[in-house]
Motif scaffolding. Structure first.
Motif, PDB file in Angstrom:
ATOM      1  N   GLY A   1      17.004-103.622  20.426  1.00 22.65           N
ATOM      2  CA  GLY A   1      16.605-104.956  20.859  1.00 22.65           C
ATOM      3  C   GLY A   1      17.628-106.003  20.466  1.00 22.65           C
ATOM      4  N   PRO A   2      17.289-107.290  20.700  1.00 27.42           N
ATOM      5  CA  PRO A   2      16.004-107.753  21.245  1.00 27.42           C
ATOM      6  C   PRO A   2      15.840-107.370  22.710  1.00 27.42           C
ATOM      7  CG  PRO A   2      17.538-109.583  21.047  1.00 27.42           C
ATOM      8  CD  PRO A   2      18.214-108.416  20.400  1.00 27.42           C
ATOM      9  N   LEU A   3      14.587-107.285  23.144  1.00 26.79           N
ATOM     10  CA  LEU A   3      14.267-106.804  24.476  1.00 26.79           C
ATOM     11  C   LEU A   3      13.910-107.989  25.375  1.00 26.79           C
ATOM     12  CD1 LEU A   3      11.966-103.860  23.338  1.00 26.79           C
ATOM     13  CD2 LEU A   3      14.450-103.829  23.692  1.00 26.79           C
ATOM     14  N   SER A   4      14.553-108.073  26.518  1.00 28.69           N
ATOM     15  CA  SER A   4      14.265-109.151  27.461  1.00 28.69           C
ATOM     16  C   SER A   4      13.017-108.826  28.259  1.00 28.69           C
ATOM     17  CB  SER A   4      15.436-109.358  28.421  1.00 28.69           C
ATOM     18  OG  SER A   4      15.643-108.192  29.208  1.00 28.69           O
ATOM     19  N   THR A   5      12.368-109.869  28.779  1.00 28.30           N
ATOM     20  CA  THR A   5      11.192-109.671  29.618  1.00 28.30           C
ATOM     21  C   THR A   5      11.106-110.811  30.626  1.00 28.30           C
ATOM     22  OG1 THR A   5       8.801-109.270  29.603  1.00 28.30           O
ATOM     23  CG2 THR A   5       9.631-110.898  28.049  1.00 28.30           C
ATOM     24  N   THR A   6      10.001-110.896  31.323  1.00 22.10           N
ATOM     25  CA  THR A   6       9.838-111.863  32.400  1.00 22.10           C
ATOM     26  C   THR A   6      10.076-113.294  31.908  1.00 22.10           C
ATOM     27  OG1 THR A   6       8.121-110.379  33.206  1.00 22.10           O
ATOM     28  CG2 THR A   6       8.291-112.515  34.281  1.00 22.10           C
ATOM     29  N   GLY A   7      10.711-114.094  32.750  1.00 21.71           N
ATOM     30  CA  GLY A   7      10.904-115.500  32.442  1.00 21.71           C
ATOM     31  C   GLY A   7      12.001-115.775  31.450  1.00 21.71           C
ATOM     32  N   GLY A   8      12.857-114.793  31.182  1.00 21.88           N
ATOM     33  CA  GLY A   8      13.933-115.005  30.238  1.00 21.88           C
ATOM     34  C   GLY A   8      13.506-114.954  28.791  1.00 21.88           C
ATOM     35  N   LEU A   9      12.304-114.488  28.504  1.00 27.81           N
ATOM     36  CA  LEU A   9      11.835-114.357  27.130  1.00 27.81           C
ATOM     37  C   LEU A   9      12.434-113.105  26.494  1.00 27.81           C
ATOM     38  CD1 LEU A   9       8.046-115.168  27.647  1.00 27.81           C
ATOM     39  CD2 LEU A   9       9.866-116.746  26.995  1.00 27.81           C
ATOM     40  N   THR A  10      12.517-113.114  25.191  1.00 29.04           N
ATOM     41  CA  THR A  10      12.981-111.942  24.455  1.00 29.04           C
ATOM     42  C   THR A  10      11.924-111.525  23.446  1.00 29.04           C
ATOM     43  OG1 THR A  10      14.142-113.351  22.855  1.00 29.04           O
ATOM     44  CG2 THR A  10      15.416-112.504  24.722  1.00 29.04           C
ATOM     45  N   LEU A  11      11.806-110.206  23.248  1.00 36.31           N
ATOM     46  CA  LEU A  11      10.826-109.647  22.326  1.00 36.31           C
ATOM     47  C   LEU A  11      11.542-108.849  21.244  1.00 36.31           C
ATOM     48  CD1 LEU A  11       8.275-108.227  24.949  1.00 36.31           C
ATOM     49  CD2 LEU A  11       8.222-110.476  23.847  1.00 36.31           C
ATOM     50  N   THR A  12      10.962-108.875  20.064  1.00 34.31           N
ATOM     51  CA  THR A  12      11.467-108.058  18.962  1.00 34.31           C
ATOM     52  C   THR A  12      10.311-107.219  18.440  1.00 34.31           C
ATOM     53  OG1 THR A  12      13.097-109.751  18.350  1.00 34.31           O
ATOM     54  CG2 THR A  12      12.588-108.057  16.709  1.00 34.31           C
ATOM     55  N   ALA A  13      10.390-105.911  18.614  1.00 40.06           N
ATOM     56  CA  ALA A  13       9.315-105.024  18.167  1.00 40.06           C
ATOM     57  C   ALA A  13       9.480-104.720  16.684  1.00 40.06           C
ATOM     58  CB  ALA A  13       9.325-103.734  18.977  1.00 40.06           C
ATOM     59  N   PRO A  14       8.374-104.719  15.941  1.00 37.36           N
ATOM     60  CA  PRO A  14       8.478-104.465  14.497  1.00 37.36           C
ATOM     61  C   PRO A  14       8.718-103.010  14.130  1.00 37.36           C
ATOM     62  CG  PRO A  14       6.189-104.829  15.126  1.00 37.36           C
ATOM     63  CD  PRO A  14       7.010-105.090  16.350  1.00 37.36           C
ATOM     64  N   TYR A  15       8.558-102.092  15.067  1.00 39.44           N
ATOM     65  CA  TYR A  15       8.719-100.666  14.771  1.00 39.44           C
ATOM     66  C   TYR A  15       9.683-100.031  15.767  1.00 39.44           C
ATOM     67  CZ  TYR A  15       4.535-101.389  11.931  1.00 39.44           C
ATOM     68  OH  TYR A  15       3.639-101.859  11.008  1.00 39.44           O
ATOM     69  N   GLY A  16      10.183 -98.867  15.406  1.00 40.04           N
ATOM     70  CA  GLY A  16      11.078 -98.113  16.268  1.00 40.04           C
ATOM     71  C   GLY A  16      10.446 -96.812  16.728  1.00 40.04           C
ATOM     72  N   LEU A  17      11.260 -95.924  17.260  1.00 41.81           N
ATOM     73  CA  LEU A  17      10.753 -94.671  17.811  1.00 41.81           C
ATOM     74  C   LEU A  17      10.158 -93.761  16.742  1.00 41.81           C
ATOM     75  CD1 LEU A  17      13.573 -93.833  20.393  1.00 41.81           C
ATOM     76  CD2 LEU A  17      11.221 -94.511  20.907  1.00 41.81           C
ATOM     77  N   ASP A  18      10.590 -93.915  15.491  1.00 42.97           N
ATOM     78  CA  ASP A  18      10.068 -93.043  14.450  1.00 42.97           C
ATOM     79  C   ASP A  18       8.579 -93.259  14.217  1.00 42.97           C
ATOM     80  OD1 ASP A  18      10.601 -95.601  13.574  1.00 42.97           O
ATOM     81  OD2 ASP A  18      11.022 -94.985  11.511  1.00 42.97           O
ATOM     82  N   ALA A  19       8.056 -94.442  14.586  1.00 39.89           N
ATOM     83  CA  ALA A  19       6.631 -94.715  14.386  1.00 39.89           C
ATOM     84  C   ALA A  19       5.757 -93.916  15.343  1.00 39.89           C
ATOM     85  CB  ALA A  19       6.353 -96.211  14.555  1.00 39.89           C
ATOM     86  N   LEU A  20       6.343 -93.396  16.425  1.00 37.33           N
ATOM     87  CA  LEU A  20       5.545 -92.619  17.380  1.00 37.33           C
ATOM     88  C   LEU A  20       4.996 -91.347  16.745  1.00 37.33           C
ATOM     89  CD1 LEU A  20       7.619 -92.841  20.700  1.00 37.33           C
ATOM     90  CD2 LEU A  20       5.840 -94.370  19.853  1.00 37.33           C
TER      91      LEU A  20
END
Length: 410
Positions: free
Chosen positions: A41-60
């Protein structure tokens, strides 16, 4: 919840709203939700917003259920690291859910092979063509195949998440959550009633395009798949194989679907009878239309017309402001007008004037029907005549009364 950059924010927010909010005060069991990034990340989304996830793939590895709410582009392959993490989690017993284009991520991981699945109707032909081992059904709002579940586009993700709550904790919990979200606990029919495209874009350069175009332009005629195969100068078997490889569906099913689609358009935009609609769509009888219509859409042509008919806008009725003897108020548009001409909200009206406007009153059931007016007789003949005159005026103006919503049945 597994999110990626470029995914639409609406689909991404659905698991957050359903599983990520504590609503135990409303009788909804609480889930523990971990939002995991499927890539750096950070990960983009609709409307030019950006998201930051608190966990990664290891949490799966800790998840009992993994939700993939959407994928950014059906033309791109998901990250190999995310695919490997999903496969491992599924092998270890996790339930995997794909909302809308999230089904493409599940299919890329091989989790949909040999299984029934759905996605947004617009992308269903592409999913079927790209992953021929997946049994794609574009008619369903969602498909539950036990440990792997998929949904159609956008709002159908809510339907599937409510279904998950119903499966986990029962109908009472799901209904309580639906009330909080102000959505039906179960929606009737499937997404077939919303389809408005005929074929995937890829057909444009295929030799079958001319035959398909002819079929779409002549749906009012009664022809079968053999006639289409003859126009393509192919045997029926060859035509079936080519058509299925191109569209992901059998030609007979496609043809029936196109006739039903044409019937939908006519029911939405015309006053034609069901018999005439059947004739113009190439069905041999109204009975055949009703049967195919109900099988594909889950509702009858009459119910569909009621729900989806294009309504012509009606100009608002204007009632001149007049002083009323004794009451001092008249109704003008949607406001109360007193003798001096000052206007106010409808709540300022006396109770009997508000009831005459036909709106549900406090204490009513909310069904949109007029309340019992038998007590009007105690108010005097003059007021009763005035109320009757108001109701007659409502009828002459064709005022639409709010009706009870169709009860969701599935």
């Amino acid at each position: 919840m597994l999110i990626f950059g470029g995914a639409p924010i609406f689909e991404s927010s659905i698991p957050l709203s359903v599983f990520g909010v504590d609503r135990q005060d409303a009788g909804v069991p609480r889930y523990r939700l971990l939002v995991c990034a499927g890539e750096d990340g950070p990960l983009s989304t609709t409307g030019g917003l950006t998201l930051t996830a608190p966990y990664g793939l290891d949490a799966l590895a800790r998840a009992g259920t993994i939700v993939v709410p959407a994928w950014r582009s059906i033309a791109q392959a998901p990250p190999v690291e995310a695919i490997a993490a999903l496969r491992k989690a599924h092998q270890e017993g996790a339930r995997i859910i794909g909302l809308c284009t999230g089904a493409f991520v599940l299919a890329a991981a091989g989790l949909l092979d040999g299984r029934p699945a759905t996605t947004h109707w617009m992308y269903a032909p592409t999913l079927a063509k790209r992953y021929p081992r997946v049994h794609v059904d574009p008619r369903e709002l969602f498909v539950d195949d036990g440990d792997v579940l998929t949904s159609a586009g956008t709002a159908a993700g809510i339907d599937l998440c409510l279904h998950v709550v119903r499966t986990d904790h029962g109908a009472e919990a799901a209904n309580a959550l639906a009330r909080r979200l102000v959505v039906p606990a179960r929606r009737p029919g499937g997404q077939a009633q919303y389809i408005d495209r005929s074929l995937p874009e890829e057909i444009g350069n295929d030799p079958l395009a001319e035959v398909v175009t002819w079929a779409l332009e002549n749906l009012n005629q009664q022809f079968d798949v053999e006639a289409l195969a003859a126009r393509a100068y192919m045997s029926r078997r060859t035509f079936d194989r080519r058509f299925r490889s191109l569209t992901g569906s059998a030609p007979l099913q496609w043809l029936i679907t196109q006739r039903v689609l044409q019937a939908q358009r006519l029911l939405e935009t015309s006053d034609l009878s069901v018999d005439e609609v059947a004739r113009r769509c190439g069905f041999r009888s109204p009975v055949a239309l009703r049967g195919h219509f109900r099988r594909q859409l889950g509702v009858s042509p009459a119910v569909y017309r009621t729900n989806f008919r294009s309504r012509r806008p009606q100009p608002p009725a204007v009632v001149p402001a007049q002083a009323q003897p004794g009451g001092g108020f008249a109704v003008q548009g949607g406001a109360a007008v007193d003798r001096s001409g000052r206007s106010g909200p409808m709540s300022a009206l006396p109770d009997h004037a508000a009831a005459d406007d036909g709106r549900p009153q406090p204490g009513a059931r909310g069904r949109g029907h007029r309340t019992d007016r038998s007590d009007r007789t105690e108010r005097g003949d003059g007021q009763e005549q005035a109320a009757a005159g108001s109701r007659a005026a409502d009828s002459r103006r064709g005022r639409a009364m709010p009706g009870q919503r169709d009860r969701a049945v599935g």
